[in-house]
Design a protein around this motif. Structure first.
Motif, PDB file in Angstrom:
ATOM      1  N   GLU A  70       0.916  -1.034  -0.134  1.00  0.00           N
ATOM      2  CA  GLU A  70      -0.016   0.021   0.047  1.00  0.00           C
ATOM      3  C   GLU A  70       1.029   1.176  -0.071  1.00  0.00           C
ATOM      4  OE1 GLU A  70      -0.933   0.097   4.763  1.00  0.00           O
ATOM      5  OE2 GLU A  70      -2.349  -1.010   3.410  1.00  0.00           O
ATOM      6  N   ASN A  71       2.063   1.427   0.147  1.00  0.00           N
ATOM      7  CA  ASN A  71       2.932   2.551   0.135  1.00  0.00           C
ATOM      8  C   ASN A  71       3.846   2.547  -0.914  1.00  0.00           C
ATOM      9  OD1 ASN A  71       1.888   3.667   2.709  1.00  0.00           O
ATOM     10  ND2 ASN A  71       2.941   2.097   3.759  1.00  0.00           N
ATOM     11  N   ASN A  72       3.294   1.961  -1.995  1.00  0.00           N
ATOM     12  CA  ASN A  72       4.163   2.094  -3.209  1.00  0.00           C
ATOM     13  C   ASN A  72       3.624   3.010  -4.161  1.00  0.00           C
ATOM     14  OD1 ASN A  72       5.265   1.411  -6.045  1.00  0.00           O
ATOM     15  ND2 ASN A  72       5.561  -0.905  -5.449  1.00  0.00           N
ATOM     16  N   ALA A  73       4.467   4.244  -4.262  1.00  0.00           N
ATOM     17  CA  ALA A  73       4.248   5.381  -5.111  1.00  0.00           C
ATOM     18  C   ALA A  73       3.954   5.134  -6.463  1.00  0.00           C
ATOM     19  CB  ALA A  73       5.270   6.533  -4.706  1.00  0.00           C
ATOM     20  N   ASP A  90     -10.345  13.274 -12.782  1.00  0.00           N
ATOM     21  CA  ASP A  90     -10.763  13.243 -11.265  1.00  0.00           C
ATOM     22  C   ASP A  90     -10.025  12.363 -10.375  1.00  0.00           C
ATOM     23  OD1 ASP A  90     -12.817  11.880 -12.013  1.00  0.00           O
ATOM     24  OD2 ASP A  90     -14.078  12.466 -10.388  1.00  0.00           O
ATOM     25  N   VAL A  91     -10.173  11.062 -10.671  1.00  0.00           N
ATOM     26  CA  VAL A  91      -9.775   9.844  -9.987  1.00  0.00           C
ATOM     27  C   VAL A  91      -8.124   9.883 -10.272  1.00  0.00           C
ATOM     28  CG1 VAL A  91      -9.607   7.347  -9.697  1.00  0.00           C
ATOM     29  CG2 VAL A  91     -11.894   8.574 -10.019  1.00  0.00           C
ATOM     30  N   ALA A  92      -7.788  10.082 -11.562  1.00  0.00           N
ATOM     31  CA  ALA A  92      -6.513  10.161 -11.904  1.00  0.00           C
ATOM     32  C   ALA A  92      -5.588  11.059 -10.802  1.00  0.00           C
ATOM     33  CB  ALA A  92      -6.224  10.466 -13.210  1.00  0.00           C
ATOM     34  N   VAL A  93      -6.147  12.243 -10.561  1.00  0.00           N
ATOM     35  CA  VAL A  93      -5.527  13.611  -9.672  1.00  0.00           C
ATOM     36  C   VAL A  93      -5.403  12.763  -8.192  1.00  0.00           C
ATOM     37  CG1 VAL A  93      -6.188  15.497  -8.654  1.00  0.00           C
ATOM     38  CG2 VAL A  93      -6.223  15.310 -11.081  1.00  0.00           C
ATOM     39  N   VAL A  94      -6.451  12.105  -7.921  1.00  0.00           N
ATOM     40  CA  VAL A  94      -6.181  11.303  -6.630  1.00  0.00           C
ATOM     41  C   VAL A  94      -5.282  10.468  -6.500  1.00  0.00           C
ATOM     42  CG1 VAL A  94      -7.665   9.995  -5.015  1.00  0.00           C
ATOM     43  CG2 VAL A  94      -8.755  11.808  -5.890  1.00  0.00           C
ATOM     44  N   LYS A  95      -5.065   9.510  -7.350  1.00  0.00           N
ATOM     45  CA  LYS A  95      -4.107   8.566  -7.652  1.00  0.00           C
ATOM     46  C   LYS A  95      -2.634   9.340  -7.648  1.00  0.00           C
ATOM     47  CE  LYS A  95      -7.178   5.694  -7.237  1.00  0.00           C
ATOM     48  NZ  LYS A  95      -7.701   5.222  -5.734  1.00  0.00           N
ATOM     49  N   PHE A  96      -2.664  10.092  -8.454  1.00  0.00           N
ATOM     50  CA  PHE A  96      -1.336  10.890  -8.627  1.00  0.00           C
ATOM     51  C   PHE A  96      -1.025  11.586  -7.140  1.00  0.00           C
ATOM     52  CE2 PHE A  96      -2.224  11.156 -13.164  1.00  0.00           C
ATOM     53  CZ  PHE A  96      -1.536  10.016 -13.345  1.00  0.00           C
ATOM     54  N   ILE A 100       2.539  11.181  -4.979  1.00  0.00           N
ATOM     55  CA  ILE A 100       3.307  12.334  -4.402  1.00  0.00           C
ATOM     56  C   ILE A 100       3.296  12.434  -2.848  1.00  0.00           C
ATOM     57  CG2 ILE A 100       3.316  15.029  -4.277  1.00  0.00           C
ATOM     58  CD1 ILE A 100       2.225  14.772  -7.103  1.00  0.00           C
ATOM     59  N   GLU A 101       2.193  12.145  -2.125  1.00  0.00           N
ATOM     60  CA  GLU A 101       2.178  12.057  -0.590  1.00  0.00           C
ATOM     61  C   GLU A 101       3.235  10.906  -0.166  1.00  0.00           C
ATOM     62  OE1 GLU A 101      -1.592  10.978   0.436  1.00  0.00           O
ATOM     63  OE2 GLU A 101      -2.583  13.045   0.128  1.00  0.00           O
ATOM     64  N   ASN A 104       7.582  12.561  -2.544  1.00  0.00           N
ATOM     65  CA  ASN A 104       7.413  13.916  -3.308  1.00  0.00           C
ATOM     66  C   ASN A 104       8.608  14.490  -3.806  1.00  0.00           C
ATOM     67  OD1 ASN A 104       9.058  14.556  -1.233  1.00  0.00           O
ATOM     68  ND2 ASN A 104       7.760  15.987  -0.250  1.00  0.00           N
ATOM     69  N   GLN A 105       9.496  13.460  -4.436  1.00  0.00           N
ATOM     70  CA  GLN A 105      10.875  13.667  -4.884  1.00  0.00           C
ATOM     71  C   GLN A 105      10.854  13.365  -6.424  1.00  0.00           C
ATOM     72  OE1 GLN A 105      13.133  16.021  -3.504  1.00  0.00           O
ATOM     73  NE2 GLN A 105      11.296  16.146  -2.272  1.00  0.00           N
ATOM     74  N   ASN A 106       9.566  12.960  -6.702  1.00  0.00           N
ATOM     75  CA  ASN A 106       9.711  12.422  -8.173  1.00  0.00           C
ATOM     76  C   ASN A 106       8.828  13.326  -9.161  1.00  0.00           C
ATOM     77  OD1 ASN A 106       8.715  10.783 -10.762  1.00  0.00           O
ATOM     78  ND2 ASN A 106       9.274   9.017  -9.414  1.00  0.00           N
TER      79      ASN A 106
END
Length: 190
Positions: A70-73, A90-96, A100-101, A104-106
């Motif tokens: 679950e923590n795989n960016a 809108d769902v894509a924004v949530v996943k991106f 980032i959370e 946040n370095q990619n």
């Protein structure tokens, strides 16, 4: 030309080099049925479906991988791309945002979210994401060019032209054309 990026590793199968993703997908289906607890196997299956343009199946495989990791960016980024391909911005924004959370370095995650935000006409949010991307990786002329286009949409022609100039200096032909069309600079962009 694709305006967003998939950030996956090379497929972990000999079929990738032979461009036989259908055969690889069969192997991934067998592998995931034999080992239902390995997120990498589901990620590989998702990659194969993505390559074969079955974005719904790709998304389902990435979701399964995320239940195991679950923590795989990168998985959240890949899942976001499946929503982009289905025009579910809108769902894509949530996943991106989740990617980032976690990391946040990619710069790629910001680029992808900026593209989704652009489709939702959140131009200011997209400019902010492209700016974050540039802060992390300032060597991509395409990001300057895209941010310049958004700034034009926001009626910020001066900053748009600065972005186009930077992109042109880095070799972007599209930026050169944008300067000629939108900016009060000489033809060389100086």
């Amino acid at each position: 030309m694709e305006k967003w990026r998939h950030n996956w590793d090379v497929f972990r199968t000999p079929y990738y080099s032979m461009d036989s993703m259908e055969l690889a997908l069969k192997d991934f289906k067998v592998a995931t049925s034999l080992d239902t607890l390995d997120p990498v196997k589901f990620e590989n299956m998702g990659d194969a479906y993505y390559y074969l343009t079955d974005y719904k199946a790709s998304g389902n495989a990435y979701k399964k991988a995320l239940t195991l990791d679950e923590n795989n960016a990168g998985l959240y980024n890949n899942l976001g791309l499946t929503y982009l391909k289905q025009d579910i911005y809108d769902v894509a924004v949530v996943k991106f945002t989740k990617a980032i959370e976690i990391n946040n370095q990619n710069a790629t995650y910001y680029d992808n979210r900026a593209y989704a935000k652009t489709q939702l006409m959140d131009y200011m949010g997209a400019v902010e994401d492209y700016s974050n991307s540039i802060d992390l990786y300032a060597q991509d002329p395409e990001v300057y060019y895209r941010r310049g286009l958004l700034k034009l949409s926001l009626k910020d022609n001066f900053d748009a032209c600065r972005d186009f100039k930077k992109a042109q200096e880095m070799g972007s032909e599209e930026a050169k054309a944008a300067i000629e069309e939108h900016c009060f600079m000489n033809k060389s962009g100086k």
